[in-house]
Scaffold this active site. Structure first.
Site, PDB file in Angstrom:
ATOM      1  N   HIS A   1       0.806  -1.232   0.000  1.00 60.67           N
ATOM      2  CA  HIS A   1       0.000   0.000   0.000  1.00 60.67           C
ATOM      3  C   HIS A   1       0.836   1.279   0.000  1.00 60.67           C
ATOM      4  O   HIS A   1       0.538   2.233   0.737  1.00 60.67           O
ATOM      5  CB  HIS A   1      -0.956   0.009   1.202  1.00 60.67           C
ATOM      6  CG  HIS A   1      -2.008  -1.064   1.179  1.00 60.67           C
ATOM      7  ND1 HIS A   1      -2.512  -1.600   0.015  1.00 60.67           N
ATOM      8  CD2 HIS A   1      -2.664  -1.703   2.197  1.00 60.67           C
ATOM      9  CE1 HIS A   1      -3.432  -2.515   0.317  1.00 60.67           C
ATOM     10  NE2 HIS A   1      -3.529  -2.599   1.620  1.00 60.67           N
TER      11      HIS A   1
ATOM     12  N   HIS B   1      -9.814   1.725   0.505  1.00 57.05           N
ATOM     13  CA  HIS B   1      -9.728   0.587   1.419  1.00 57.05           C
ATOM     14  C   HIS B   1     -10.833   0.538   2.475  1.00 57.05           C
ATOM     15  O   HIS B   1     -10.586   0.190   3.632  1.00 57.05           O
ATOM     16  CB  HIS B   1      -8.349   0.619   2.087  1.00 57.05           C
ATOM     17  CG  HIS B   1      -7.833  -0.702   2.499  1.00 57.05           C
ATOM     18  ND1 HIS B   1      -8.450  -1.475   3.462  1.00 57.05           N
ATOM     19  CD2 HIS B   1      -6.766  -1.412   2.082  1.00 57.05           C
ATOM     20  CE1 HIS B   1      -7.764  -2.581   3.618  1.00 57.05           C
ATOM     21  NE2 HIS B   1      -6.736  -2.572   2.798  1.00 57.05           N
TER      22      HIS B   1
ATOM     23  N   GLU C   1     -11.501  -3.839  -3.169  1.00 57.70           N
ATOM     24  CA  GLU C   1     -10.556  -2.831  -3.649  1.00 57.70           C
ATOM     25  C   GLU C   1     -10.293  -3.024  -5.142  1.00 57.70           C
ATOM     26  O   GLU C   1      -9.659  -4.001  -5.539  1.00 57.70           O
ATOM     27  CB  GLU C   1      -9.236  -2.962  -2.883  1.00 57.70           C
ATOM     28  CG  GLU C   1      -9.393  -2.946  -1.388  1.00 57.70           C
ATOM     29  CD  GLU C   1      -8.237  -3.647  -0.677  1.00 57.70           C
ATOM     30  OE1 GLU C   1      -7.071  -3.283  -0.901  1.00 57.70           O
ATOM     31  OE2 GLU C   1      -8.498  -4.588   0.090  1.00 57.70           O
TER      32      GLU C   1
END
Ligand code: BGC
Length: 340
Positions: A94, A169, A307
């Site tokens: 991420h 997210h 996602e």
């Protein structure tokens, strides 16, 4: 200038209400009425902004520059090697330690015809940020329609060839945050292939496999519990679902990726995207030790993240979609959550 804790609210006439903060663009609540007008907040999170800022770094956040994992944090562009931070075992997750989820985004209201209300979130990520090449200018539109859609439209431009994969997210629970697990939700995915993982931490092997005959076959709708309770080795590895699904007949146009339904509460949502993949993550790392909304514990499988994305580790997998953004070219990605 926007402050980390500044709260912004999008509302339509049907009672859909989305709230977010400037920090990470974190979506802190999505209030959805069902057919009887009973409103539930369908994303997991906390009661206060203070707890949100101190809590799980990814709740409702914009992840980037590269959402999901890059194996060993390494990739090459034009023959040059780059080493990103490794913040997930030996891997990069991420966008690294100081990813976009951790930045204060500049937020301004914008008028866009197709939305009843919209905000633009922007930031400039300097050349070399987390060791990614190129200065990247990013903007994200959060917009709401009278058709009960909450749209997220990402765009970005870099000064050098770079890689990019932005996502959002939020973890959904259509019964309402803290009201039990998502095991009793039915999930349908527009997907008959997925990218298997090869270790507990969730790195992809590079294979693209058929879902048919596995616990990950949601192509014609299934209760999530059926996967969670199965002995499928892919599920066992990560104690739930933490997999990228390949969206069928991907052609860069907006198409349905997922439908999530909770029969008893009468709530349903659909996810549309123009991206090639969707990560389904059932929140297996929550252990109930942290207090979430209404003081209720954030329990294992308490929400499911959907996602939309390019595949994990695409920069190192030749058979995966291209994640390279050429200097001066536009990256764009749309994700629409529609509540029915
Ligand atoms: C990943 C999980 C990870 C989680 C962290 C998800 O997008 O798929 O593996 O643990 O993010 O919040």
């Amino acid at each position: 200038m926007t402050k980390a804790s500044d709260v912004f609210i999008l509302k339509n006439k049907k009672g859909l209400e989305v709230s977010f903060i400037a920090h990470g663009g974190q979506i802190i609540s999505i209030k959805v009425p069902n057919h009887c007008g009973e409103v539930a907040d369908v994303v997991i999170g906390y009661d206060t902004i203070e707890e949100t800022l101190a809590g799980d770094a990814y709740f409702g956040a914009i992840c980037g520059r590269y959402a999901n994992r890059i194996v060993k944090g390494q990739f090459e562009i034009n023959g040059e090697s780059f080493q990103l931070d490794t913040n997930n075992g030996a891997n990069h997750l991420h966008g690294g330690v100081d990813g976009f989820n951790n930045r204060v985004w500049d937020v301004e209201p914008v008028k866009i015809r197709r939305f009843v209300q919209a905000y633009k979130l922007s930031l400039v990520s300097p050349d070399g940020d987390q060791n990614y090449p190129g200065e990247l200018s990013v903007s994200v539109i959060y917009g709401i329609t009278e058709e009960n859609e909450f749209a997220i439209e990402y765009s970005a431009k870099s000064t050098k060839d770079t890689i990019i994969n932005l996502t959002s997210h939020a973890y959904f629970n259509l019964k309402g945050a803290g009201e039990g697990t998502i095991a009793d939700h039915e999930l349908t995915l527009n997907s008959d292939k997925y990218t298997p993982i090869d270790e507990e931490i969730g790195t992809v092997s590079g294979e693209i496999a058929e879902v048919r005959g596995t616990a990950l076959d949601f192509s014609s709708g299934n209760l999530i519990s059926e996967a969670l309770e199965s002995n499928d080795p892919q599920v066992k590895l990560v104690d739930g679902i933490d997999h990228n699904f390949v969206i069928s007949a991907y052609d860069e146009s907006l198409r349905i990726a997922a439908r999530l339904e909770h029969e008893e509460s009468g709530r349903m949502m659909e996810v549309y995207t123009d991206q090639p993949g969707i990560q389904v993550y059932t929140g297996s790392h929550f252990d109930g030790s942290e207090k979430g909304k209404n003081g209720k514990p954030i329990e294992k499988w308490g929400g499911v993240a959907l996602e939309t994305q390019i595949f994990p580790d695409s920069p190192n997998k030749k058979n995966f979609p291209n994640a390279i953004l050429k200097a001066g070219r536009n990256y764009s990605h749309t994700c629409v959550y529609r509540f029915l």
